[in-house]
Design a protein around this motif. Sequence first.
Motif, short mmCIF file in Angstrom:
data_model
loop_
_atom_site.label_atom_id
_atom_site.label_comp_id
_atom_site.label_asym_id
_atom_site.label_seq_id
_atom_site.Cartn_x
_atom_site.Cartn_y
_atom_site.Cartn_z
N LEU A 171 0.81 -1.21 0.00
CA LEU A 171 0.00 0.00 0.00
C LEU A 171 0.85 1.27 0.00
CD1 LEU A 171 -2.88 -0.94 2.48
CD2 LEU A 171 -2.93 -0.89 -0.02
N THR A 174 0.40 3.63 -5.00
CA THR A 174 -0.78 3.26 -5.77
C THR A 174 -0.40 2.97 -7.22
OG1 THR A 174 -1.22 5.59 -6.24
CG2 THR A 174 -2.31 4.61 -4.32
N SER A 204 -1.63 -1.52 -6.24
CA SER A 204 -2.51 -1.07 -5.18
C SER A 204 -3.46 -0.01 -5.72
CB SER A 204 -1.69 -0.47 -4.02
OG SER A 204 -2.52 0.18 -3.09
N GLY A 206 -4.99 1.80 -3.37
CA GLY A 206 -5.12 2.59 -2.16
C GLY A 206 -5.90 1.90 -1.06
#
Length: 862
Positions: A171, A174, A204, A206
């Motif tokens: 994480l 992004t 990711s 987010g």
Amino acid sequence: MMFAGAALLALAATSRAEAQQMATPAAMEEDAFDGEAIVVTGSIATAQAASVELKRKADNLIDIVAADSVGRFADQNSAAALSRLPAVAVQRDQGQERYIQVRGAPNRWTSVSIDGVPMIGVDEGGTTRAYRFDAVPAVLLSAMAVNKSLTSNLQAEAIVANIDLRTYSPLAKTGFDLQGDVGYGFMELGDKDQRQASLRASWSDGTFGVVVGGSHYRRKQTTDNREVGAYDAKGPTEFDIRSYQLERENNGLFGAIEYEPVEGQRFFIRSIYTEFKDDEQRNQYEFDLDSSSAIGTRGFASGDLVGVPVVSTFNYGEYRTRNYINTIGGEYESEDGLKASVNLNYTRTENTTYLPLTQLRTSGNASPSIHYDASDPRFPIISLYSTVGTGASRTRGASLTAIDQTTVSSSGIVIPGMQDTFSDSYTVKADFSKALGAATLSGGFLYADRDISGFTFATSNIVSLASGASVGQPFNIGKYVTSKPWDTNFPLGFSFNQIDNVAMRRDVDSLLAALQAAGLYDPAKNVPAANRYRLNEKTLAGYVMGKVEFEGGQVVAGVRVEHFRLDNVGTAVTAAGTVPLSAQQSYTDFFPSINARFDLTPDLVFRIAGQRGIARPSFGEIRVGSSINDTNSPGTISGGNPDLKPEYTWGVDASLEYYLSGGGLASVSAFHRWVDNVLYQNQQAVGSDLYDSNGVDRSGYLLTSTFNGTSGRLYGVEFNYQQQFSFLPSPLDGFGVQGNIALLGGHFDTSTAKKLPFQGLSDTVLNGSFYYEKYGLSARVSYQWRSDWLDTLGGLGSGEYRKGYDNLDVSVRYAVNDNLTLFADATNLTDAIYMAYEDDESKPTEVEQVGRRYMFGIRFAL
């Protein structure tokens, strides 16, 4: 506490900026950066500034390696990366970094955690709890923290430091991200190659993130080695000439899934696999100078001897260390300052060795006559001659340029040497904190259940090579002698050819299988019962801690309570048979700690800390397995010592830190540790009924093992300076420096001796780097030096020492664009000679050299 590092240690050298937030082990619950993450970019200066800022806001005395900074060095494993920090020295095995010694202390005094979860060291045979960092590739990590003072949420099993290795969070960034590197190079000695590669992919949105990656590093290496087994009043008793051909690998795989449905709630699964492989060929010839059959004179500087037996030892051995680390957990943070985290971890560690030694010995006139010149005791020059005549009238014959390696006796032996250690650890760790204005209250608990089984190194099952004839597989050393000469930079006086150890190992394995089928070899006897051990450790710990912030500083104080239980099972071997033994230990300890920070000015910080810590004996040291001899007077016992007590310490730390503009730092720190029950090796009376059986009182027998001394002291001062010279006009503002020096001292007492030196204590450890980074160019020259240290404590007051050495490394990176960086690394440019000696340098026991290393390659980011 939140802190940042770049993605992967060796991948972060690209010029792309990359941010990452992670929890420091020292104050996981606290937000030391007021909610602001430190952004680590591709520059040395920015990475250095991030590490300095982390240190400045930390609750305890800590040194942090930002990942991007490490990526600028030629470091393949985490031990090499950590050795750049103040007062951190490294122990090497055949030139490769393996163990960490913080502040000159024995390596068992430093504990290790991964993502805050405690790990235990499982070394060869379980004879030490030291953590093997050569099994952890540096590229698997995002950052490393060395906690030199403890807070109560850290494990107490850390007398001088706790090292926390942090993994990458998917994480942190992004979108899709792909980074990797490929490198190839060569080893100067032996002209063999080395290679490396790594790849990490993450995605990711987010809320949900996933990362997978892997790394590989391999080196083929020649190690040049000379040894002397021992010295007596006349001089060296043997000259041991060795050449090692190694193929070593560090491999790693890792993956993580993280899910953050809402801000402040995160769930994760992480898995890591690391592997260290060492396939080692040994060619060894030992000139047995003090043999009763040798005729002539022997001295320290020179000697003339007739008919010196030559003992040759060959092997193709396999060393393996594997770690399987799996963690699931979650983190919670509310808007009113409540934080919580839970980690459930299972870790399996395997350390195995299989070392089948083939050993042969010359006899009669096949044993050469020699003259040796040891005026430089590191490199004895041996002149060879034939041996003629019979009996006591044998004399030196014609001069020889080489030993006829086919003439050694084929009635030698095979010794299936081996050791294994396995550990299964189950850990539950939970931490909680609540902010109450200027105060923060924290608490938590840990439960760890560890099963450890294995055996110390065993070489007791000796098989005669002559027995091969009975199964149609006679042994002939001549078929394995190649035409390839040894690679050596050491003077010798004559030449050797390499032995084909791979073919010999294949034939030896076939021979042992045939002898086993014929009932002439029993592999069950390879490991005596006295060498085996099985232990179970259970630790239940809890802590409470409070932090109070005030204008110009803060105080963090707490207490940790640990209940430890050990179940210890093994076997004593006597002339009358085997006797099962068991022993238990159970104790509860309190470990208070306090860390205070005072901001004397906006740029000047003073810290002071106090703590209590512990270090527990290794599995091999505390095992109940033993070998008992009832025929000696008094009787003797060799093996473990289940009566060992852990080492306890009280310690204080203080530091004065001046933070310079541009992310620089100038600091001085001091520490002192008072240690009780110091562990050391010795022989002394048993003093208990533990080994009694069948009516035999063995309390007065002499036990050769590890024992507890009385008290000891370890102390030192560390100086650290790092700064980029941004105040200079361009282009000189790209220059910068990082340097640190530690001045150390210490000793311990026993009931019979005073002021004995600690093993591993160098009184001076120095690291320095000078760098330039601008216009896409990043270049760094790094120098490391440590002074002599005690390696093995022999008879009290004597032992084997390691001579200090230095290393010079050069690393160059050039960013072609945002996605591609070229790199070149030159390592060990000082071509260090590693030397051990007995009492003083006039009696070297081992001299070793591995040569310079060079690596070239590319790093990419998409």
